[in-house]
Design an enzyme around this catalytic site. Sequence first.
Site, PDB file in Angstrom:
ATOM      1  N   CYS A 129       0.845  -1.204   0.000  1.00  0.00           N
ATOM      2  CA  CYS A 129       0.000   0.000   0.000  1.00  0.00           C
ATOM      3  C   CYS A 129       0.875   1.246   0.000  1.00  0.00           C
ATOM      4  O   CYS A 129       0.779   2.107   0.894  1.00  0.00           O
ATOM      5  CB  CYS A 129      -0.942  -0.006   1.205  1.00  0.00           C
ATOM      6  SG  CYS A 129      -2.102  -1.383   1.202  1.00  0.00           S
ATOM      7  N   LEU A 130       1.773   1.338  -0.949  1.00  0.00           N
ATOM      8  CA  LEU A 130       2.695   2.456  -1.074  1.00  0.00           C
ATOM      9  C   LEU A 130       2.721   2.898  -2.534  1.00  0.00           C
ATOM     10  O   LEU A 130       2.836   2.057  -3.433  1.00  0.00           O
ATOM     11  CB  LEU A 130       4.111   2.056  -0.642  1.00  0.00           C
ATOM     12  CG  LEU A 130       4.310   1.612   0.811  1.00  0.00           C
ATOM     13  CD1 LEU A 130       5.705   1.027   0.978  1.00  0.00           C
ATOM     14  CD2 LEU A 130       4.114   2.785   1.756  1.00  0.00           C
TER      15      LEU A 130
END
Length: 476
Positions: A405-406
Site C-alpha cells: 500500500c505504497l
Amino acid sequence: MSAAAPPGLPAKMHALVRAFLAEPGAVHAAVAQFGAPAHLVFPQVFAENLERLRVELAARVAGFRICYAHKVNQSRAFVEVAQAAGVGIDVASAAELDSALGSGFAPGRIEVTGPKGEGLLARLVGSGVTINVDNVWELERIAALAGPGVRVPVLVRVSGFAGTPVSRFGVPVARLEAVVKVLVAERERIEFRGFAFHLDSGEPAERVRAVESCLMLTEQAYAAGLTPSVLDIGGGFRQVFTADAAAFDAYVHALRESLLGRGEPMTWGGNTFGFHLEDGAVHGTPVFHKYANIVDARTMLADLLDTGLEAHGGRTIARIAAENLLDIWLEPGKALVDHAGITVARVEFVKETADGSTLVNLDLSRDTVTPADQEVMVDPILVPAGMNPGADDGAVGVFLAGRLCLERDLITNHKVWLPRCPAPGDLIVFPNTGAYHMDLSAARASMHSVPPKLAVVQRSGTFTVCRDVDYRHEGA
C-alpha cells in the site's frame, strides 16, 4: 502497412532457463506446488559460469583461486555447487560462514571479507580462514586476539587508486605505511598473503590501475621483508542482461524522445531515470546503464589478465603474476549467478489509472525482485494460465505494480510491452534476478512472507524442482 513494433528490451537467457519456461505447464506446476511468488535458481547454469572462468585462469596462470561471493545470493544450491567444484568461498557475515561450513567447505577454502566487528574477528582468529582485512583497526585486533603459536592468514584490502572514486572500504594506498608496520611487527601472529582490491565499477582501466598499484605495494612489501604470494583482483565482473544491444539502444532512444513529449509516454510519475531536460534536449546517463553491457565476465577476466603494463616492460598481468610466484585470487558473485535465476509472480488484477495507463498488479513487491534504487530493465515474460493464451489484441504497454500500500511500490517505473494484456492467474517471469535481486531487499512489509527459493535441475531431458534448502549436488 503494419504498425511499427513497440520498443522492447529482450532479455538474454541461458538455453536451460529458456527450455524450462517453454516446457508446457512447468512454471505453473512449480508455483502450484511451492507457492507464488517464487525465486527459481538453476545450479547447472552456475556450474557452467564457474567453469568458464576457471578455463580462462588455467590458460594463463599456474596458481589461482576462485572464491564464490556468497553475499550475491543466499541459495544453498549455489554454495553446494561451489563446494563440489573445489573452489573457495567468500563470506561476509557469521551466518554466511555457517552456511559455508555447513555445506562442507574446509576453513582453508574460506575467505572472509566485508566490515568485521570484535565478535566476528574473535571467532575468525585461529579458525584457519583467510581474513581479508579492511582497515588498520582490524589488523591490530587480529594480532591482539591471536594466541601463542597462532598465525592468522590475512589479505589486506586497499583502495584510493588514482582515477577511482573514493570508497568506504579498504586502506587508502597513501596510508599503507601503517599497515606494513603492523605486518612486520606482528609477523609471528599474522601470515600476510598479499594485497586485495574490489572496485564498485566494471571499467577495465580502473581495474588495471588497481592491479598496477597492488603490484607496486607488493614490491614494497618484499623490500620490508614480507613474503606476499597472492594478488587478489576482487569481483565486480559484469553481467550481460540484454539479448539485443541494438534493441536496447532503440529503447533508450524512444525513452529520450518520450521525455521530450514525443511519442507515447513511457515512464510513471515523471521518472526520468537519471536523465535531465535542458534547453529542449535530454542530457545525462541513465541509472540503468549497467543493462547496456554486452561484455561478459569471461571476456573481462581474459582481457584483464592479457593486459600489458608499461611499467613492467609491456608484460601481461598474467605473466607478471607468474614470474613473481603470485597466485591470482578473485571473488566473483554476479558473474557466477548470471542467467542462473528468475523470479516468478502471479497477476492479481489489471486496472486503468486516471491518466489511462494500464497497471498490472502482481503478488510481490518491488523490493522482492530488485534493490529499491534500481530497475529491472529487461522485458518480463508472460506465461498464460492454463492452455488458453487469452485474447490476442496485440502488444500492450503496461506498468507492473506491487502489492504494498505504497505509491512507490511500482515494480517497473518504465512501460513494458507484453504480447497481450495479462489476466488474473497469469504468471510474469523476471529474467536474470539471481544477483542480489532476490535477497538484498526482500521486503516483508504488511507481514508478507519472503518468497520461497526453488532449485531447478534438468536430468535426461526432464526438469525437477525442489526447495533450494533441500538441494543436494549430484554425487555429494
